[in-house]
Design a protein around this motif. Structure first.
Motif, PDB file in Angstrom:
ATOM      1  N   THR A  62       3.631 -10.953  -7.024  1.00  0.00           N
ATOM      2  CA  THR A  62       3.061  -9.855  -6.186  1.00  0.00           C
ATOM      3  C   THR A  62       2.286 -10.174  -4.867  1.00  0.00           C
ATOM      4  OG1 THR A  62       1.164  -9.571  -7.719  1.00  0.00           O
ATOM      5  CG2 THR A  62       2.995  -8.219  -7.697  1.00  0.00           C
ATOM      6  N   PRO A  63       1.614 -11.496  -4.829  1.00  0.00           N
ATOM      7  CA  PRO A  63       0.896 -11.849  -3.424  1.00  0.00           C
ATOM      8  C   PRO A  63       1.783 -11.967  -2.458  1.00  0.00           C
ATOM      9  CG  PRO A  63       0.309 -13.214  -5.365  1.00  0.00           C
ATOM     10  CD  PRO A  63       1.353 -12.261  -6.072  1.00  0.00           C
ATOM     11  N   ILE A  64       1.308 -12.134  -1.052  1.00  0.00           N
ATOM     12  CA  ILE A  64       2.414 -11.742   0.114  1.00  0.00           C
ATOM     13  C   ILE A  64       2.683 -12.998   0.432  1.00  0.00           C
ATOM     14  CG2 ILE A  64       2.281 -10.681   2.311  1.00  0.00           C
ATOM     15  CD1 ILE A  64       1.102  -8.798   0.120  1.00  0.00           C
ATOM     16  N   ALA A  65       3.560 -13.515  -0.271  1.00  0.00           N
ATOM     17  CA  ALA A  65       4.408 -15.033   0.197  1.00  0.00           C
ATOM     18  C   ALA A  65       5.753 -14.685  -0.410  1.00  0.00           C
ATOM     19  CB  ALA A  65       3.681 -15.895  -0.777  1.00  0.00           C
ATOM     20  N   LYS A  66       6.619 -15.534   0.538  1.00  0.00           N
ATOM     21  CA  LYS A  66       8.231 -15.581   0.138  1.00  0.00           C
ATOM     22  C   LYS A  66       8.623 -16.727   0.683  1.00  0.00           C
ATOM     23  CE  LYS A  66      11.737 -13.456  -1.520  1.00  0.00           C
ATOM     24  NZ  LYS A  66      11.772 -13.142  -2.836  1.00  0.00           N
ATOM     25  N   PRO A  67       9.166 -17.739  -0.216  1.00  0.00           N
ATOM     26  CA  PRO A  67       9.319 -17.304  -1.814  1.00  0.00           C
ATOM     27  C   PRO A  67       8.132 -17.166  -2.595  1.00  0.00           C
ATOM     28  CG  PRO A  67       9.638 -19.766  -1.402  1.00  0.00           C
ATOM     29  CD  PRO A  67       9.331 -19.018   0.075  1.00  0.00           C
ATOM     30  N   THR A  68       8.005 -16.406  -3.594  1.00  0.00           N
ATOM     31  CA  THR A  68       6.992 -15.869  -4.595  1.00  0.00           C
ATOM     32  C   THR A  68       6.571 -17.506  -4.991  1.00  0.00           C
ATOM     33  OG1 THR A  68       7.961 -15.751  -6.408  1.00  0.00           O
ATOM     34  CG2 THR A  68       7.674 -13.836  -4.771  1.00  0.00           C
ATOM     35  N   LEU A  69       5.014 -17.308  -5.602  1.00  0.00           N
ATOM     36  CA  LEU A  69       4.415 -18.355  -6.366  1.00  0.00           C
ATOM     37  C   LEU A  69       5.289 -18.551  -7.674  1.00  0.00           C
ATOM     38  CD1 LEU A  69       0.983 -19.132  -6.667  1.00  0.00           C
ATOM     39  CD2 LEU A  69       2.159 -19.183  -8.735  1.00  0.00           C
ATOM     40  N   TYR A 105       0.877  -1.214  -0.139  1.00  0.00           N
ATOM     41  CA  TYR A 105      -0.125   0.109  -0.261  1.00  0.00           C
ATOM     42  C   TYR A 105       0.665   1.244   0.038  1.00  0.00           C
ATOM     43  CZ  TYR A 105       0.728  -0.311   5.039  1.00  0.00           C
ATOM     44  OH  TYR A 105       1.357  -0.486   6.394  1.00  0.00           O
ATOM     45  N   MET A 106       1.919   1.231   0.624  1.00  0.00           N
ATOM     46  CA  MET A 106       2.810   2.576   0.669  1.00  0.00           C
ATOM     47  C   MET A 106       3.483   2.840  -0.600  1.00  0.00           C
ATOM     48  SD  MET A 106       2.433   3.805   3.770  1.00  0.00           S
ATOM     49  CE  MET A 106       3.504   4.960   3.615  1.00  0.00           C
ATOM     50  N   LYS A 107       3.531   1.745  -1.347  1.00  0.00           N
ATOM     51  CA  LYS A 107       4.237   2.043  -2.756  1.00  0.00           C
ATOM     52  C   LYS A 107       3.306   2.268  -3.887  1.00  0.00           C
ATOM     53  CE  LYS A 107       8.166  -0.979  -2.560  1.00  0.00           C
ATOM     54  NZ  LYS A 107       9.166  -2.258  -2.986  1.00  0.00           N
ATOM     55  N   ASN A 108       2.068   1.991  -3.460  1.00  0.00           N
ATOM     56  CA  ASN A 108       0.624   2.347  -4.428  1.00  0.00           C
ATOM     57  C   ASN A 108      -0.317   3.491  -4.023  1.00  0.00           C
ATOM     58  OD1 ASN A 108       1.402   0.279  -6.286  1.00  0.00           O
ATOM     59  ND2 ASN A 108       0.348  -1.319  -4.804  1.00  0.00           N
ATOM     60  N   ARG A 109       0.357   4.533  -3.253  1.00  0.00           N
ATOM     61  CA  ARG A 109      -0.350   5.522  -2.957  1.00  0.00           C
ATOM     62  C   ARG A 109      -0.327   6.323  -4.263  1.00  0.00           C
ATOM     63  NH1 ARG A 109       2.295   7.936   2.367  1.00  0.00           N
ATOM     64  NH2 ARG A 109       4.060   7.221   1.242  1.00  0.00           N
ATOM     65  N   MET A 110      -1.512   7.002  -4.538  1.00  0.00           N
ATOM     66  CA  MET A 110      -1.715   7.965  -5.674  1.00  0.00           C
ATOM     67  C   MET A 110      -1.334   9.650  -5.101  1.00  0.00           C
ATOM     68  SD  MET A 110      -5.287   6.765  -7.287  1.00  0.00           S
ATOM     69  CE  MET A 110      -5.062   7.672  -8.899  1.00  0.00           C
ATOM     70  N   GLU A 111      -0.781  10.176  -5.947  1.00  0.00           N
ATOM     71  CA  GLU A 111      -0.427  11.711  -5.511  1.00  0.00           C
ATOM     72  C   GLU A 111      -1.632  12.550  -6.250  1.00  0.00           C
ATOM     73  OE1 GLU A 111       3.637  12.799  -6.881  1.00  0.00           O
ATOM     74  OE2 GLU A 111       4.147  10.652  -6.595  1.00  0.00           O
ATOM     75  N   LYS A 112      -1.499  13.682  -5.396  1.00  0.00           N
ATOM     76  CA  LYS A 112      -2.664  14.733  -5.779  1.00  0.00           C
ATOM     77  C   LYS A 112      -2.063  15.860  -6.500  1.00  0.00           C
ATOM     78  CE  LYS A 112      -6.707  17.410  -4.004  1.00  0.00           C
ATOM     79  NZ  LYS A 112      -7.464  17.600  -2.954  1.00  0.00           N
ATOM     80  N   ILE A 113      -2.478  16.308  -7.498  1.00  0.00           N
ATOM     81  CA  ILE A 113      -1.848  17.449  -8.400  1.00  0.00           C
ATOM     82  C   ILE A 113      -2.256  18.596  -7.578  1.00  0.00           C
ATOM     83  CG2 ILE A 113      -1.714  18.728 -10.566  1.00  0.00           C
ATOM     84  CD1 ILE A 113      -2.463  16.002 -11.859  1.00  0.00           C
ATOM     85  N   ALA A 114      -1.247  19.482  -7.411  1.00  0.00           N
ATOM     86  CA  ALA A 114      -1.488  20.915  -6.442  1.00  0.00           C
ATOM     87  C   ALA A 114      -2.462  21.680  -7.051  1.00  0.00           C
ATOM     88  CB  ALA A 114       0.112  21.421  -6.439  1.00  0.00           C
ATOM     89  N   ASP A 115      -3.353  22.241  -6.312  1.00  0.00           N
ATOM     90  CA  ASP A 115      -4.474  23.143  -6.609  1.00  0.00           C
ATOM     91  C   ASP A 115      -5.561  22.539  -7.556  1.00  0.00           C
ATOM     92  OD1 ASP A 115      -2.891  25.108  -5.008  1.00  0.00           O
ATOM     93  OD2 ASP A 115      -1.793  25.441  -7.041  1.00  0.00           O
ATOM     94  N   THR A 116      -5.453  21.207  -7.501  1.00  0.00           N
ATOM     95  CA  THR A 116      -6.649  20.529  -8.389  1.00  0.00           C
ATOM     96  C   THR A 116      -7.350  19.493  -7.459  1.00  0.00           C
ATOM     97  OG1 THR A 116      -5.296  18.461  -9.102  1.00  0.00           O
ATOM     98  CG2 THR A 116      -5.063  20.414 -10.377  1.00  0.00           C
ATOM     99  N   ASN A 117      -8.257  19.022  -8.050  1.00  0.00           N
ATOM    100  CA  ASN A 117      -9.081  17.856  -7.376  1.00  0.00           C
ATOM    101  C   ASN A 117      -8.690  16.409  -7.952  1.00  0.00           C
ATOM    102  OD1 ASN A 117     -10.320  17.846  -9.772  1.00  0.00           O
ATOM    103  ND2 ASN A 117     -12.422  17.695  -8.988  1.00  0.00           N
ATOM    104  N   ILE A 118      -7.490  16.276  -8.661  1.00  0.00           N
ATOM    105  CA  ILE A 118      -7.050  15.256  -9.465  1.00  0.00           C
ATOM    106  C   ILE A 118      -6.016  14.409  -8.813  1.00  0.00           C
ATOM    107  CG2 ILE A 118      -6.366  14.284 -11.459  1.00  0.00           C
ATOM    108  CD1 ILE A 118      -7.609  16.547 -13.061  1.00  0.00           C
ATOM    109  N   TRP A 119      -6.212  13.121  -8.559  1.00  0.00           N
ATOM    110  CA  TRP A 119      -5.079  12.119  -7.892  1.00  0.00           C
ATOM    111  C   TRP A 119      -4.620  11.589  -9.282  1.00  0.00           C
ATOM    112  CZ3 TRP A 119      -3.987  11.759  -2.571  1.00  0.00           C
ATOM    113  CH2 TRP A 119      -4.924  12.399  -1.890  1.00  0.00           C
ATOM    114  N   TYR A 120      -3.493  10.966  -9.131  1.00  0.00           N
ATOM    115  CA  TYR A 120      -2.954  10.152 -10.424  1.00  0.00           C
ATOM    116  C   TYR A 120      -1.576   9.102  -9.604  1.00  0.00           C
ATOM    117  CZ  TYR A 120       1.637  12.432 -10.679  1.00  0.00           C
ATOM    118  OH  TYR A 120       2.821  13.016 -10.259  1.00  0.00           O
ATOM    119  N   ASP A 157      -1.464  -2.442   8.026  1.00  0.00           N
ATOM    120  CA  ASP A 157      -1.415  -3.675   7.519  1.00  0.00           C
ATOM    121  C   ASP A 157      -2.486  -4.498   7.696  1.00  0.00           C
ATOM    122  OD1 ASP A 157       1.333  -3.513   6.776  1.00  0.00           O
ATOM    123  OD2 ASP A 157       1.863  -4.066   8.710  1.00  0.00           O
ATOM    124  N   ASP A 158      -4.058  -3.678   7.946  1.00  0.00           N
ATOM    125  CA  ASP A 158      -5.247  -4.532   8.009  1.00  0.00           C
ATOM    126  C   ASP A 158      -5.681  -4.692   6.739  1.00  0.00           C
ATOM    127  OD1 ASP A 158      -7.760  -5.383   8.513  1.00  0.00           O
ATOM    128  OD2 ASP A 158      -8.161  -3.813  10.056  1.00  0.00           O
TER     129      ASP A 158
END
Length: 375
Positions: free
Chosen positions: A320-327, A41-56, A79-80
């Motif tokens: 990408t699923p939460i497993a190590k070693p990965t599938l 989730y920390m790597k997949n946060r969108m950013e908000k363009i300043a002075d707009t209502n648009i996230w990307y 982590d919930d």
């Protein structure tokens, strides 16, 4: 204009930009979550363009994949995963969705629906998306009581077109774990009808074995489940559809934990099951006693070679699923072990993740690999 925005970088990659238009209600953050972009989730946060209502959020992705995803609006950034799952919403700018209807007989309370991206060079599906009509086989549903497992479950028994519902003496027999998913979501009977009609495979009886509330326990190194298959289910099918079947006529398969369980049953009962289908098998799974990663792979590595043929497939995005070693890592190791011991193995890497998009199509590939009419 279509969303998300997809722009070519070169002959292998594209940029994919996701957008969100914030309404009147304030939004603290937005997290993307899915098989193509990962679950961190920390790597997949969108950013908000300043002075707009648009996230990307922009990603660099292979141009031949497909994947499902969701957005989590005002995520708690913890982590919930249960909370995050319940907070998912669709991408309102993207009209493409992947939809699977809740099982009407064993409902979980809601349909499965997600936003969906198919990249420009993703290959067409040959068998699950055929629209022309062909003669259909028979699909009979029965309730089966297991004394070994002390439970009852649904079975769907598929017999090819022109065969009797009882006393169908077709030799080839396939048993599939998680049969309710194959029947309801993966178009398995449609695939079988088309493969048989096109004479790509031999006629086959398929027993779709539904999962139960104890699915995880049943499909993870469970000898009682193996006993259910070998001492209860197979004799029942032989009584209903008698034929002089050998182990090489008897296939066992499944996806995810169902693939793991199939490989385990073949290890324990190679005299019964001669062919194994594993679609995205969860070979990273620990055993309950020693808590050892990839326990089943170690057993195959130690064991003398068995006369079992394998079809193994996994997705390019299953790291990408939460497993190590990965599938991916576990499946590659399983294939390597089997080939080093001279097993006959057919393997395939599909262009998606652990998300139902390709298991119907690779089921067709498995059938052609293991029971092609011209073998």
């Amino acid at each position: 204009m279509e969303y998300p925005l997809i722009e070519a970088i070169d002959d292998q990659y594209c940029t994919v930009t996701f957008l969100y238009h914030e309404g009147q209600s304030p939004v603290e953050n937005i997290v993307l979550h899915g098989t193509g972009i990962g679950f961190e989730y920390m790597k997949n946060r969108m950013e908000k363009i300043a002075d707009t209502n648009i996230w990307y959020k922009t990603y660099r992705l292979p141009n031949d994949i497909e994947f499902i995803y969701w957005m989590s609006i005002s995520d708690r950034l913890d982590d919930d995963s249960v909370y995050r799952h319940n907070n998912f919403t669709l991408d309102t700018l993207n009209p493409k969705t992947f939809f699977m209807k809740d099982d009407p007989e064993k409902p979980v309370g809601k349909d499965f629906v997600s936003s969906y991206v198919r990249m420009p060079k993703n290959p067409n599906k040959e068998w699950t998306q055929k629209n022309h009509k062909v003669p259909e086989g028979d699909l009979e549903k029965v309730l089966f009581k297991s004394e070994r497992l002390n439970n009852e479950r649904r079975l769907w028994i598929y017999t090819p077109i022109g065969m009797k519902r009882d006393n169908c003496q077709v030799k080839k027999l396939l048993i599939l774990n998680d049969g309710n998913t194959y029947v309801n979501w993966l178009s398995a009977t449609k695939v079988l009808d088309h493969l048989i009609h096109a004479k790509k495979i031999e006629p086959v009886i398929v027993v779709f074995v539904s999962s139960t509330a104890t699915r995880v326990d049943e499909l993870t190194f469970n000898d009682e489940y193996n006993a259910f298959l070998t001492t209860e289910l197979l004799p029942y099918i032989q009584t209903r559809h008698p034929a002089d079947r050998t182990k090489n006529d008897t296939l066992l398969g499944g996806f995810s934990l169902g693939g793991l369980a199939s490989a385990y049953a073949c290890l324990k009962h190679p005299d019964v099951f001669g062919k194994c289908i594993s679609q995205s098998g969860s070979f990273f799974w620990k055993d309950s006693t020693y808590k050892q990663d990839e326990w089943l792979l170690d057993q195959y590595e130690k064991h003398p070679p068995l006369a079992v043929e394998f079809y193994i497939t996994y997705g390019i995005l299953e790291n990408t699923p939460i497993a190590k070693p990965t599938l991916i890592e576990s499946n590659e190791r399983m294939i390597s072990i089997l080939k080093a011991k001279n097993y006959k193995v057919t393997s395939e890497v599909f262009r998606s993740g652990h998300d139902y998009l390709n298991w119907g199509e690779t089921f067709a590939s498995a059938m052609i690999a293991l029971i092609a009419s011209d073998r």
